[in-house]
Scaffold this motif. Sequence first.
Motif, PDB file in Angstrom:
ATOM      1  N   ARG A  83       0.820  -1.207   0.000  1.00  0.00           N
ATOM      2  CA  ARG A  83       0.000   0.000   0.000  1.00  0.00           C
ATOM      3  C   ARG A  83       0.859   1.264   0.000  1.00  0.00           C
ATOM      4  NH1 ARG A  83      -4.527  -0.106  -1.980  1.00  0.00           N
ATOM      5  NH2 ARG A  83      -4.990   1.845  -0.860  1.00  0.00           N
ATOM      6  N   SER A  84       2.108   1.130   0.436  1.00  0.00           N
ATOM      7  CA  SER A  84       2.996   2.291   0.446  1.00  0.00           C
ATOM      8  C   SER A  84       4.444   1.832   0.342  1.00  0.00           C
ATOM      9  CB  SER A  84       2.811   3.115   1.724  1.00  0.00           C
ATOM     10  OG  SER A  84       3.411   2.460   2.831  1.00  0.00           O
ATOM     11  N   ARG A  85       5.299   2.728  -0.096  1.00  0.00           N
ATOM     12  CA  ARG A  85       6.719   2.413  -0.189  1.00  0.00           C
ATOM     13  C   ARG A  85       7.310   2.131   1.190  1.00  0.00           C
ATOM     14  NH1 ARG A  85       8.240   7.303  -4.428  1.00  0.00           N
ATOM     15  NH2 ARG A  85       8.234   6.062  -6.357  1.00  0.00           N
ATOM     16  N   LYS A  86       6.791   2.763   2.213  1.00  0.00           N
ATOM     17  CA  LYS A  86       7.325   2.573   3.558  1.00  0.00           C
ATOM     18  C   LYS A  86       7.269   1.119   3.990  1.00  0.00           C
ATOM     19  CE  LYS A  86       6.327   7.201   5.370  1.00  0.00           C
ATOM     20  NZ  LYS A  86       5.547   7.960   6.386  1.00  0.00           N
ATOM     21  N   GLN A  87       6.317   0.365   3.437  1.00  0.00           N
ATOM     22  CA  GLN A  87       6.180  -1.043   3.816  1.00  0.00           C
ATOM     23  C   GLN A  87       7.376  -1.882   3.374  1.00  0.00           C
ATOM     24  OE1 GLN A  87       2.058  -1.478   2.161  1.00  0.00           O
ATOM     25  NE2 GLN A  87       1.685  -2.560   4.079  1.00  0.00           N
ATOM     26  N   LEU A  88       8.183  -1.348   2.478  1.00  0.00           N
ATOM     27  CA  LEU A  88       9.399  -2.063   2.080  1.00  0.00           C
ATOM     28  C   LEU A  88      10.286  -2.336   3.289  1.00  0.00           C
ATOM     29  CD1 LEU A  88      10.332  -0.201  -1.224  1.00  0.00           C
ATOM     30  CD2 LEU A  88       9.959  -2.666  -1.010  1.00  0.00           C
ATOM     31  N   LEU A  89      10.256  -1.436   4.251  1.00  0.00           N
ATOM     32  CA  LEU A  89      11.090  -1.606   5.444  1.00  0.00           C
ATOM     33  C   LEU A  89      10.614  -2.772   6.309  1.00  0.00           C
ATOM     34  CD1 LEU A  89      11.526   2.173   6.318  1.00  0.00           C
ATOM     35  CD2 LEU A  89      13.290   0.624   5.438  1.00  0.00           C
ATOM     36  N   ASP A  90       9.416  -3.311   6.025  1.00  0.00           N
ATOM     37  CA  ASP A  90       8.922  -4.476   6.750  1.00  0.00           C
ATOM     38  C   ASP A  90       9.436  -5.785   6.155  1.00  0.00           C
ATOM     39  OD1 ASP A  90       7.469  -2.757   8.350  1.00  0.00           O
ATOM     40  OD2 ASP A  90       5.647  -2.905   7.124  1.00  0.00           O
ATOM     41  N   VAL A  91      10.028  -5.703   4.973  1.00  0.00           N
ATOM     42  CA  VAL A  91      10.549  -6.903   4.304  1.00  0.00           C
ATOM     43  C   VAL A  91      11.843  -7.334   4.980  1.00  0.00           C
ATOM     44  CG1 VAL A  91      11.407  -7.865   2.143  1.00  0.00           C
ATOM     45  CG2 VAL A  91       9.496  -6.234   2.115  1.00  0.00           C
ATOM     46  N   ALA A  92      11.930  -8.611   5.312  1.00  0.00           N
ATOM     47  CA  ALA A  92      13.119  -9.143   5.979  1.00  0.00           C
ATOM     48  C   ALA A  92      14.361  -8.944   5.107  1.00  0.00           C
ATOM     49  CB  ALA A  92      12.922 -10.626   6.284  1.00  0.00           C
ATOM     50  N   GLY A  93      15.427  -8.416   5.719  1.00  0.00           N
ATOM     51  CA  GLY A  93      16.687  -8.235   5.011  1.00  0.00           C
ATOM     52  C   GLY A  93      16.778  -6.966   4.205  1.00  0.00           C
ATOM     53  N   LEU A  94      15.773  -6.107   4.298  1.00  0.00           N
ATOM     54  CA  LEU A  94      15.785  -4.870   3.528  1.00  0.00           C
ATOM     55  C   LEU A  94      15.831  -3.692   4.505  1.00  0.00           C
ATOM     56  CD1 LEU A  94      13.664  -4.337   0.328  1.00  0.00           C
ATOM     57  CD2 LEU A  94      14.262  -2.438   1.826  1.00  0.00           C
ATOM     58  N   GLY A  95      16.988  -3.064   4.624  1.00  0.00           N
ATOM     59  CA  GLY A  95      17.178  -1.997   5.600  1.00  0.00           C
ATOM     60  C   GLY A  95      17.086  -0.615   5.009  1.00  0.00           C
ATOM     61  N   ALA A  96      17.476   0.376   5.820  1.00  0.00           N
ATOM     62  CA  ALA A  96      17.343   1.779   5.434  1.00  0.00           C
ATOM     63  C   ALA A  96      18.188   2.125   4.209  1.00  0.00           C
ATOM     64  CB  ALA A  96      17.737   2.667   6.612  1.00  0.00           C
ATOM     65  N   LYS A  97      19.411   1.570   4.119  1.00  0.00           N
ATOM     66  CA  LYS A  97      20.285   1.878   2.985  1.00  0.00           C
ATOM     67  C   LYS A  97      19.684   1.352   1.683  1.00  0.00           C
ATOM     68  CE  LYS A  97      24.073   3.383   1.062  1.00  0.00           C
ATOM     69  NZ  LYS A  97      24.395   4.818   1.012  1.00  0.00           N
ATOM     70  N   THR A  98      19.177   0.125   1.720  1.00  0.00           N
ATOM     71  CA  THR A  98      18.556  -0.447   0.529  1.00  0.00           C
ATOM     72  C   THR A  98      17.311   0.344   0.154  1.00  0.00           C
ATOM     73  OG1 THR A  98      19.363  -2.658   1.107  1.00  0.00           O
ATOM     74  CG2 THR A  98      17.559  -2.542  -0.472  1.00  0.00           C
ATOM     75  N   PHE A  99      16.533   0.734   1.153  1.00  0.00           N
ATOM     76  CA  PHE A  99      15.326   1.528   0.899  1.00  0.00           C
ATOM     77  C   PHE A  99      15.691   2.840   0.207  1.00  0.00           C
ATOM     78  CE2 PHE A  99      12.310   4.833   2.131  1.00  0.00           C
ATOM     79  CZ  PHE A  99      11.103   4.259   1.767  1.00  0.00           C
ATOM     80  N   GLU A 100      16.742   3.475   0.683  1.00  0.00           N
ATOM     81  CA  GLU A 100      17.175   4.733   0.080  1.00  0.00           C
ATOM     82  C   GLU A 100      17.497   4.554  -1.403  1.00  0.00           C
ATOM     83  OE1 GLU A 100      20.540   7.992   1.242  1.00  0.00           O
ATOM     84  OE2 GLU A 100      21.273   6.022   0.608  1.00  0.00           O
TER      85      GLU A 100
END
Length: 777
Positions: free
Chosen positions: A536-553
């Motif tokens: 529903r939002s890009r922020k939910q990517l941070l809920d994916v296991a193994g995906l941190g702030a650097k990858t999100f950026e």
Amino acid sequence: MQKIVARLAQDLKIREQQVQAAMDLLDGGATVPFIARYRKEVTGNLDDIQLRELDARLAYLRELEDRRATVLKSIDEQGKLSDTLRAAIEAADTKQDLEDLYLPYKQKRRTKGTIAREAGIEPLADALWADPTLDPQTAAAPYVKTEKGEDGSDFTTTAAVLDGVRDILSERWAEDAALVQSLREWLWAEGEITSKLVAGKDENAPEVAKFRDYFDQREAIGKVPSHRALAMFRGRGLEILDVKLALPEEPQPGQPSLAEGRIARHLGWSHQGRKADDLLRKCVAWTWRVKLSLSSERDLFARLREGAEGVAIQVFGANLRDLLLAAPAGPQVVMGLDPGIRTGVKVAVVDATGKLVDTATVYPHEPKRDWDGALHTLGRLCEKHGVSLIAIGNGTASRETDKLAADLLKRHPGAQKVVVSEAGASVYSASEYASQEMPDVDVSLRGAASIARRLQDPLAELVKIDPKSIGVGQYQHDVNQSELARTLDAVVEDCVNGVGVDLNTASAPLLSRVSGLSASQAKAVVRWRESNGAFRSRKQLLDVAGLGAKTFEQAAGFLRIRGGDNPLDMTGVHPESYAVVEKIIASVGEPVDKLMGRADWQGRLKPEQFAVDGVGAITVKDILKELEKPGRDPRPDFKVARFNDGVEDIKDLREGMILEGTVSNVAQFGAFVDLGVHQDGLVHVSQLSHKFVNDAREVVKTGDIVKVKVLEVDTARKRISLTMKLDAAPARREGGGAGAPRAGRDGFARHMGGGRDAAQAPSAMASAFEKLRSGKR
């Protein structure tokens, strides 16, 4: 490090601050697409091409510095590192220059020169070189040994001692970096490369005949086109061709060569009739013939190969980019036809989402020749699923299957047919990912499904295949494989991130090409989606296991969510800039969803007024463009060439006809155009434009829809000569065909390395022409 920064700034013609900023970002783990798109202020607006070049040059220069340190340490440990030598090593610009300087100090096996020095003959060599008036025979007498050495060396005669002088001097001169470099550059500018058939080879054997154009080839080494150089090197590797470096002029018997003359001039010596001059002439000749001719050939062939491979890899990358960024047909029902003769034509129908909904196999060709039965089956599938596009693979039996599709459209006129490249489809069909996508489908039918999906979205389908297996380059197996893979991966990465990826529909292979996402992270995203439903939002990517702030950026800005909680998530605006958007909409006084897709409100805004720390005017301008055209696809609109009614065969063509067609292949010498007559026509490079064109890619690319005029039709040889200069007159027929068609054939001949003679070889040229026309390079 500052030395590298200064060098990169000079090479790329940018400021040192830009270089340093880009280096810091790259070293910090940022990807090129992310830096090019979201760090424009930091780098001074460097684009992806500049960043790719900077990244490659940075790697080279760092390797050079590491090697420089190793060389300095090695020479210093030998106690031979003078201030002058250190300065020369520090100033070396290339790895080759560095190795030239290091050559005299390298650990090497014992040579004849080494043995002569160990025997104490070096003072004699120095004396004769310093004073050629000395009599060599008299001067050598004191150095003659009474018996052989324990190591087997034999200096028991004057002749043997003078041979030792020759070995010492020739090795010394051959390790003179300045001499080696000047000789190498002269040979690159004026030397030639020759190619001949290896003695004893049967020139009519199939594997040998394909190199016929190189059985007696000679041309300037510094001007050899990439494709010809790689062809000669391939022939040499197969031991079919004898390829050599040749001097611009061969010496007369008994006379010194031009190379020997240049060596003598560099040394400051000339034959003046002095007693030692004959010996010194032999030393100079030995230096070239034994020491430098072979090493120069090796170095220049390496340089030629490296340059040729670089061009071939660039062409491969450019063709791949064109293929990946071809116009997508979008969400339409597509029937894919994978042509075949005896095994039948494999049929797969995919719905608007790309889901496989039906398959079949029809046998319109030999040996069954069930043309009517095939049309019945295909017609039934068209009616059942509402097929609007028919994708035909361009492999074996493509022409015959295209004719089948043409007959089908006469009965079902609502659809359109398009011939697409099937390169790599068989690789995908047998892949692990294909078996996961279509577990209960026969491998042969998976290829037809892939062909259909390529028409819907070429980029999304082709990323499932190793770029090297797509086959849009020449000599791909002859070039540096790691460099080829690096370049092609960069092309795929740039294309995927340039277009953007739908987070809720993208496959794992497509997601793995998104900036910052690894293959394992892409699979984790798909697993999260399968378990939790659509994002529903890009922020939910941070809920994916193994995906941190650097990858999100790194990844978030390239991922799109349609119909999500935040309208900005469907755009290329990075989440880190959402606060800027809030300032913009606050100043305008309308909600963001009302502003998106419009430009009428932007005229009164000044980007500078919304700039904040880390977000400058350049980024604000990009944000405004995104809001004007949210989630825009940079790829062109999908079009299908409209073939003329009644023009279905080469026999239907007439000189002067103006037709529409699709560019099916591009070579430097011209472009091939599909006119729907089962035989592509050639627009020679001279017929692409009224202005001078060096390379056809300057004007057209694969997939372009173009209008052409027929200049000449050679039905017997299945040759169609075309022009894009629509005011051009048809070719005059003089003595069997003159004008542009002849130029087209000659241009193809020269491209294949044959010159005029090759243009007169119909069988060999027709075969090569057909291979290139069909994409089998």
